[in-house]
Scaffold this motif. Sequence first.
Motif, PDB file in Angstrom:
ATOM      1  N   THR A 121      23.758   4.523  19.890  1.00 50.16           N
ATOM      2  CA  THR A 121      22.681   5.253  20.545  1.00 50.16           C
ATOM      3  C   THR A 121      22.928   6.738  20.343  1.00 50.16           C
ATOM      4  O   THR A 121      24.073   7.184  20.298  1.00 50.16           O
ATOM      5  CB  THR A 121      22.603   4.956  22.057  1.00 50.16           C
ATOM      6  N   ILE A 122      21.846   7.449  20.227  1.00 44.85           N
ATOM      7  CA  ILE A 122      21.949   8.895  20.044  1.00 44.85           C
ATOM      8  C   ILE A 122      21.214   9.547  21.207  1.00 44.85           C
ATOM      9  O   ILE A 122      20.011   9.379  21.370  1.00 44.85           O
ATOM     10  CB  ILE A 122      21.350   9.339  18.699  1.00 44.85           C
ATOM     11  N   THR A 123      21.970  10.240  22.019  1.00 47.12           N
ATOM     12  CA  THR A 123      21.389  10.956  23.150  1.00 47.12           C
ATOM     13  C   THR A 123      21.728  12.428  22.990  1.00 47.12           C
ATOM     14  O   THR A 123      22.886  12.799  22.892  1.00 47.12           O
ATOM     15  CB  THR A 123      21.952  10.437  24.477  1.00 47.12           C
ATOM     16  N   SER A 124      20.710  13.221  22.916  1.00 47.47           N
ATOM     17  CA  SER A 124      20.915  14.643  22.702  1.00 47.47           C
ATOM     18  C   SER A 124      19.650  15.391  23.086  1.00 47.47           C
ATOM     19  O   SER A 124      18.542  14.930  22.803  1.00 47.47           O
ATOM     20  CB  SER A 124      21.255  14.901  21.232  1.00 47.47           C
ATOM     21  N   SER A 125      19.809  16.533  23.725  1.00 52.40           N
ATOM     22  CA  SER A 125      18.633  17.350  24.042  1.00 52.40           C
ATOM     23  C   SER A 125      17.981  17.828  22.744  1.00 52.40           C
ATOM     24  O   SER A 125      16.770  18.011  22.680  1.00 52.40           O
ATOM     25  CB  SER A 125      19.015  18.530  24.930  1.00 52.40           C
ATOM     26  N   SER A 126      18.784  18.024  21.704  1.00 50.42           N
ATOM     27  CA  SER A 126      18.236  18.437  20.410  1.00 50.42           C
ATOM     28  C   SER A 126      17.314  17.367  19.843  1.00 50.42           C
ATOM     29  O   SER A 126      16.285  17.681  19.244  1.00 50.42           O
ATOM     30  CB  SER A 126      19.361  18.715  19.418  1.00 50.42           C
ATOM     31  N   LEU A 127      17.675  16.103  20.036  1.00 43.43           N
ATOM     32  CA  LEU A 127      16.843  15.008  19.547  1.00 43.43           C
ATOM     33  C   LEU A 127      15.479  15.043  20.242  1.00 43.43           C
ATOM     34  O   LEU A 127      14.445  14.907  19.590  1.00 43.43           O
ATOM     35  CB  LEU A 127      17.532  13.664  19.776  1.00 43.43           C
ATOM     36  N   ALA A 128      15.482  15.273  21.540  1.00 42.91           N
ATOM     37  CA  ALA A 128      14.218  15.359  22.278  1.00 42.91           C
ATOM     38  C   ALA A 128      13.380  16.528  21.774  1.00 42.91           C
ATOM     39  O   ALA A 128      12.158  16.392  21.602  1.00 42.91           O
ATOM     40  CB  ALA A 128      14.498  15.499  23.772  1.00 42.91           C
ATOM     41  N   ASN A 129      14.025  17.663  21.509  1.00 39.98           N
ATOM     42  CA  ASN A 129      13.302  18.827  20.990  1.00 39.98           C
ATOM     43  C   ASN A 129      12.690  18.535  19.632  1.00 39.98           C
ATOM     44  O   ASN A 129      11.555  18.919  19.350  1.00 39.98           O
ATOM     45  CB  ASN A 129      14.232  20.040  20.878  1.00 39.98           C
TER      46      ASN A 129
END
Length: 139
Positions: A121-129
């Motif tokens: 799983t990849i969780t990152s605020s950058s991914l959301a952006n």
Amino acid sequence: MVNAEDTQTITKLCSNAIIIENVSSQESQQSTIDLLKKASRHDIPINSVDLVESFNKVDEDDITLYSGLSLPILTSTERMHVQTEKGKEINQHEVDGILNYVQQSQRFKELEFFYCLLPPTITSSSLANLKARNVKGKV
């Protein structure tokens, strides 16, 4: 070497994929990095930066290649393809670093990973952006 003010030549060269391969000489890699830096400095779109088995690690402000050279943040990159050796694991910290790196370009459209093993799983605020900007991701 491309003249720093020859934006027409830089634009033409950067309209195709720019490939940095691990098998290329350090001098060749440095020349390619210099071209990319000039394009970014002049806000010339960089169609694609393809790291072919050359990605070693990522820090806050750059990607370090196996050759020891660094690829600074390029603010006009549209795509990045990271091809590792088959089966190389990329950890969460490295994924976060790459996501942070590519989001520095407002032109960025697509990130692809080839041959590497990513975290489940990849969780990152950058991914959301990046998702909010409709950036495509492929594995």
